[in-house]
Design a protein around this motif. Structure first.
Motif, PDB file in Angstrom:
ATOM      1  N   TYR A 117     119.888  37.938  46.085  1.00 28.84           N
ATOM      2  CA  TYR A 117     119.146  37.539  47.274  1.00 28.84           C
ATOM      3  C   TYR A 117     119.749  37.892  48.619  1.00 28.84           C
ATOM      4  N   GLU A 153     116.797  31.679  63.246  1.00 25.25           N
ATOM      5  CA  GLU A 153     116.488  32.175  61.697  1.00 25.25           C
ATOM      6  C   GLU A 153     117.797  32.522  61.062  1.00 25.25           C
ATOM      7  N   GLU A 154     118.556  33.761  62.308  1.00 30.34           N
ATOM      8  CA  GLU A 154     119.706  34.237  61.716  1.00 30.34           C
ATOM      9  C   GLU A 154     120.824  33.204  61.639  1.00 30.34           C
ATOM     10  N   ALA A 181     112.659  28.676  51.839  1.00 26.82           N
ATOM     11  CA  ALA A 181     112.621  29.847  53.006  1.00 26.82           C
ATOM     12  C   ALA A 181     111.415  29.338  54.062  1.00 26.82           C
ATOM     13  N   ASN A 186     123.457  29.535  55.403  1.00 24.06           N
ATOM     14  CA  ASN A 186     123.196  29.654  54.280  1.00 24.06           C
ATOM     15  C   ASN A 186     123.948  30.589  53.213  1.00 24.06           C
ATOM     16  N   ARG A 227     118.414  40.685  51.363  1.00 19.58           N
ATOM     17  CA  ARG A 227     118.292  40.340  52.790  1.00 19.58           C
ATOM     18  C   ARG A 227     119.304  41.313  53.681  1.00 19.58           C
ATOM     19  N   SER A 285     111.558  33.723  57.757  1.00 16.98           N
ATOM     20  CA  SER A 285     112.888  33.845  57.509  1.00 16.98           C
ATOM     21  C   SER A 285     113.131  33.457  55.818  1.00 16.98           C
ATOM     22  N   ARG A 286     114.135  34.327  55.356  1.00 16.53           N
ATOM     23  CA  ARG A 286     114.705  33.966  54.129  1.00 16.53           C
ATOM     24  C   ARG A 286     115.105  32.854  53.832  1.00 16.53           C
ATOM     25  N   HIS A 287     115.649  32.332  54.691  1.00 17.31           N
ATOM     26  CA  HIS A 287     116.635  31.050  54.729  1.00 17.31           C
ATOM     27  C   HIS A 287     115.561  29.881  55.539  1.00 17.31           C
ATOM     28  N   GLY A 288     115.594  28.774  54.800  1.00 21.07           N
ATOM     29  CA  GLY A 288     115.084  27.551  55.658  1.00 21.07           C
ATOM     30  C   GLY A 288     116.243  26.684  55.898  1.00 21.07           C
ATOM     31  N   ILE A 329     120.587  30.159  60.681  1.00 16.60           N
ATOM     32  CA  ILE A 329     120.238  29.343  59.491  1.00 16.60           C
ATOM     33  C   ILE A 329     120.689  30.323  58.069  1.00 16.60           C
ATOM     34  N   ALA A 330     120.219  31.670  58.123  1.00 10.99           N
ATOM     35  CA  ALA A 330     120.574  32.282  57.017  1.00 10.99           C
ATOM     36  C   ALA A 330     121.805  32.721  56.909  1.00 10.99           C
TER      37      ALA A 330
END
Lengths: 276, 172
Positions: free
Chosen positions: A159, A59-60, B155, A66, A163, B146-149, A62-63
């Motif tokens: 955003y 998840e990190e 997300a 992004n 975060r 997660s805030r990002h998908g 990908i975050a």
């Protein structure tokens, strides 16, 4: 961190071409001002992208990818406008891939190597707090194109700040290990943060025309966000001045930028004009 | 095939409704609200398109697909222009698009939360998290993972009842 802070514009916004027709002496400062914006997001975006495939959790990873994508998107807009204002037939890509380190105008904070994930997130937070305060001002720029880019970017940076500040609090007020790492990251990065709000003659000329804000005017908003979040994160604000590491915005960089550019620019240097 | 008469804007929009989003093919570019204007400039059909996210890699693909689709319809000269202002908002997703997203397994944006991205800080301070309904079982007992998908516009969430992971089309 309020999203609704509005600043009354000095004058109704006008297209950059109209502004420059009335004040041609602003062209050179404006190119520099736009490169400062675009280089900051480009170099930070590249740094963050270095985590792609190496994140501590999927998840990190990908975050971060992004976030890097947003920053590179902002870069295309800022450097695209810089190239247009410059009027020498260069493109955003030319500016990104065919300038040497001394021609980059990013603050030093963004070229510091990533270090561990703690330092990466702390840097993002310290940057986001400034970036958000800056864009809140830029939506009222006297230059239409700048106001439009800022309005687009502000939504994304809102955003980002939400975060990164959340993660700084979680890790700062986390385990003994995570707390120690976040404090070490803050101590290392702190001397670089003052440059964000440190103006020069170029800034003064652009601020007078209402195009970009005076960097010093962003300090109180940055300070408020940073101190509030660090207190919540149980992290100690380092003592001493935070403006000792400066020069990037004038083209005087650390040795780290050259290594970064060597990687980022390799393809375009080896095969000029190569396209996907 | 080359058309003889210029199609009007409504016809062009109908054609564009056949162009799918490359990342979420169940909705079209018009469903997504990114086609901002359609008009003629001499013999050239000009389509104004706004990006969802600044760095969305799908933007270039979308512009190419719009161009190709209109040419296939017989329009000889097409120009796709990028519009930045006003910035795209999830409020522009059509009702139809929201239903299509749900059917596809993506929770559509929660109404009235555009611009307020569901502040984590507000949640940390004891505020309520935006209730996102699971697109499969409609339960609101869901949690952000997660805030990002998988794409800039989504997300990652998990449902506490049916236990399935799902994407949420985040609000901006």
């Amino acid at each position: 961190m309020s999203a609704d802070a509005t600043i009354a514009p000095l004058a109704p916004a006008r297209p950059v071409d109209d502004l420059l027709a009335a004040a041609p002496e602003l062209r050179a400062p404006l190119v520099t001002g736009l490169c400062r914006l675009g280089d900051a997001t480009l170099i930070l975006g590249h740094r963050v992208s270095e985590w792609c495939g190496h994140g501590p959790a999927l998840e990190e990873d990908i975050a971060l990818a992004n976030t890097a994508l947003d920053l590179i998107g902002h870069t295309q807009m800022w450097l695209g406008l810089a190239a247009q204002v410059e009027g020498r037939g260069r493109s955003a890509d030319d500016l990104a891939y065919h300038r040497d380190a001394m021609h980059f105008r990013n603050p030093l904070l963004v070229e510091v190597p990533n270090g561990d994930i703690g330092r990466t997130l702390m840097r993002l937070f310290l940057f986001d707090a400034w970036h958000h305060a800056l864009l809140e001002r830029l939506v009222s720029s006297s230059a239409t194109e700048i106001a439009e880019i800022a309005a687009k970017a502000l939504k994304e940076v809102h955003y980002h700040l939400d975060r990164s500040s959340d993660l700084v609090v979680r890790l700062g007020d986390g385990s003994e290990e995570s707390h120690a790492r976040m404090q070490a990251a803050l101590d290392l990065l702190w001397p670089y943060t003052g440059e964000l709000c440190f103006g020069d003659d170029t800034d003064a000329a652009l601020a007078e025309a209402g195009i970009l804000p005076e960097p010093g005017d962003l300090r109180s908003a940055w300070d408020a966000t940073v101190r509030e979040t660090l207190a919540e994160a149980t992290l100690a604000v380092p003592e001493g001045r935070n403006d000792v590491q400066r020069g990037g915005r004038q083209g005087r960089h650390t040795e780290h930028l050259g290594y970064l550019l060597a990687e980022m620019q390799f393809l375009q240097r080896a095969y000029p004009g190569a396209e996907w | 095939m080359v058309i003889e008469t210029r199609p009007d804007a409504a016809t062009v929009r109908d054609w564009l409704a056949e162009v799918p989003d490359p990342e979420i093919p169940v909705i079209s570019v018009t469903d997504l609200g990114i086609v901002r204007d359609v008009g003629w400039e001499d013999d050239t059909l000009v389509v104004g398109v706004t990006p969802t996210y600044s760095g969305c890699p799908a933007v270039a693909v979308i512009e190419l697909e719009i161009d190709a689709h209109l040419r296939a319809k017989g329009v000889e000269s097409v120009r796709v222009e990028r519009r930045l202002s006003p910035p795209w908002s999830t409020d522009w997703l059509t009702e139809e698009a929201r239903e299509k997203l749900r059917g596809y397994g993506i929770a559509p944006p929660v109404d009235g939360t555009a611009g307020d991205v569901g502040s984590l800080r507000a949640v940390r301070m004891g505020g309520a998290e935006v209730a996102v309904a699971c697109p499969r079982c409609a339960s609101t007992k869901t949690q952000m993972v997660s805030r990002h998908g998988s794409t800039p516009c989504k997300a990652a969430y998990r449902c506490g009842d049916c236990l399935e992971p799902f994407d949420y089309f985040k609000c901006i």
